[in-house]
Scaffold this active site. Structure first.
Site, PDB file in Angstrom:
ATOM      1  N   GLU A  66       0.804  -1.220   0.000  1.00  0.00           N
ATOM      2  CA  GLU A  66       0.000   0.000   0.000  1.00  0.00           C
ATOM      3  C   GLU A  66       0.837   1.271   0.000  1.00  0.00           C
ATOM      4  O   GLU A  66       0.524   2.234  -0.706  1.00  0.00           O
ATOM      5  CB  GLU A  66      -0.949   0.011   1.212  1.00  0.00           C
ATOM      6  CG  GLU A  66      -2.110  -0.947   1.110  1.00  0.00           C
ATOM      7  CD  GLU A  66      -1.749  -2.370   1.505  1.00  0.00           C
ATOM      8  OE1 GLU A  66      -2.640  -3.234   1.450  1.00  0.00           O
ATOM      9  OE2 GLU A  66      -0.565  -2.602   1.864  1.00  0.00           O
ATOM     10  N   HIS A 135     -10.349  -5.200   9.957  1.00  0.00           N
ATOM     11  CA  HIS A 135     -10.931  -5.153   8.618  1.00  0.00           C
ATOM     12  C   HIS A 135     -12.333  -4.539   8.595  1.00  0.00           C
ATOM     13  O   HIS A 135     -13.064  -4.729   7.633  1.00  0.00           O
ATOM     14  CB  HIS A 135     -11.009  -6.560   8.016  1.00  0.00           C
ATOM     15  CG  HIS A 135      -9.670  -7.161   7.705  1.00  0.00           C
ATOM     16  ND1 HIS A 135      -8.838  -7.614   8.669  1.00  0.00           N
ATOM     17  CD2 HIS A 135      -9.040  -7.375   6.530  1.00  0.00           C
ATOM     18  CE1 HIS A 135      -7.734  -8.093   8.115  1.00  0.00           C
ATOM     19  NE2 HIS A 135      -7.827  -7.962   6.820  1.00  0.00           N
TER      20      HIS A 135
END
Length: 354
Positions: A66, A135
């Site tokens: 990322e 998450h």
């Protein structure tokens, strides 16, 4: 604005894809990148068919890195491209926080306006998928805290498409927060391209008893709660801020000034969050002369659970929202909607602003 006969009832997820597709049709400098966006499932359908139409040079997957990939997207934006960077989960933005906060958001200022970073970051939040603490988080307040970063939260398909196109055209980094449970909801959406202006809240339901401000999926939950309250003779005004930063506080202020009560329903934790910001602005307002009854509701003060039974206590829902609003309006705690009414409320679906 498109004429009414071009409106179709389509899903939120399809509106996201159509907005990106039309933005890419209109401008060859727009491209899309992100982990698994060319997968056959296409990020739950939001990128399906784009690689076939535009080719792998404009729609491509990225390594699971990322920080580095966000740096690539920022560099491309500085060089004149308009990247749409898809992050499957908002949680993963923590891995590229330095790139977004210190580079993307600040470069225009640091280089005296000579550098622009027209970067769009798509990121998903959600519940009821059993993915727990790392998450499932709503971290929008962290990014709204930073000058130079715009944060938008479409609650329906109409805004999902219009905000996507507006974000691509903007010369600043824009984060689009998408809620997984909204993906299957439908609204009336024009076929032709259009934009939804940043910093313009929308009143979805008028009322004089209390103002309810919802964020993302909590707009839907607030609308359902308002139906339950209407059965008790309590008419709520429900406001969708549409964009979190910039925030249309004037619309909230005007509503609260009329109703005298404010309930903010956030899709994140309360501490130092969006709800705290709204309540603080109301408390500081020079235009509100009366004393305002204010409350907020959001994630419980713990990490996100995985099991549905714990989620029931963790996330606000129409029942908990309605009961708190009822208490604020009446001063009583003598009402609880029955299970059948709550089920009916969950069956209702907001079809969008038009």
């Amino acid at each position: 604005m498109s004429t009414p006969n071009t409106l179709r009832l389509i899903k939120y997820v399809d509106a996201l894809r159509e907005g990106a597709e039309q933005a890419m049709d209109a401008d060859k400098s727009v491209f899309m990148m992100g982990l698994d966006i060319d997968d056959h499932k296409g990020i739950q359908g939001s990128t399906t068919g784009l690689v076939e139409k535009f080719g792998p040079e404009r729609v491509f997957t990225t390594p699971l890195s990322e920080d580095a990939m966000t740096g690539v997207a920022i560099g491309a934006a500085m060089a004149g491209q308009r990247p749409i960077h898809v992050h499957i989960r908002m949680d993963f933005l923590m891995l590229c926080m330095n790139q977004l906060v210190n580079i993307a958001a600040k470069s225009h200022y640091m280089y005296g306006g000579t550098v622009q970073v027209p970067l769009v970051v798509r990121t998903m939040i959600g519940k009821s998928w059993g993915q727990g603490a790392q998450h499932s988080q709503g971290l929008h307040s962290m990014f709204a805290h930073v000058p130079g970063m715009k944060v938008v939260a479409p609650s329906n398909a109409y805004d999902a498409k219009g905000l996507t196109i507006q974000a691509v055209r903007d010369n600043n980094p824009v984060l689009i927060m998408e809620h997984r449970l909204l993906y299957g909801t439908e609204a009336y959406v024009p076929e032709t391209p259009y934009t939804v202006e940043f910093g313009m809240a929308r009143t979805l339901r008028s009322g004089d008893a209390i103002t309810i401000v919802g964020v993302s999926n909590m707009v839907m939950e607030s609308m359902r709660a308002a139906e339950l309250l209407a059965e008790q003779g309590i008419e709520c005004e429900v406001i969708d801020p549409v964009t979190i930063s910039p925030l249309d506080f004037d619309a909230i202020e005007a509503s609260v000034n009329r109703t005298g009560r404010l309930l903010v329903v956030d899709n994140g934790w309360l501490n130092c969050g969006f709800s705290a910001e709204v309540l603080a602005r109301v408390a500081e307002s020079d235009h509100i002369k009366q004393k305002i009854v204010m409350k907020r509701i959001g994630f419980a003060a713990t990490t996100c659970p995985t099991t549905p039974s714990l989620e029931d206590a963790f996330y606000p829902n129409p029942k908990t929202i309605a009961m708190l609003a009822y208490q604020m309006v009446t001063g009583k705690q003598d009402w609880e909607p029955n299970s059948e009414s709550c089920q009916l409320a969950y069956q209702s679906q907001f079809k969008g602003p038009f």
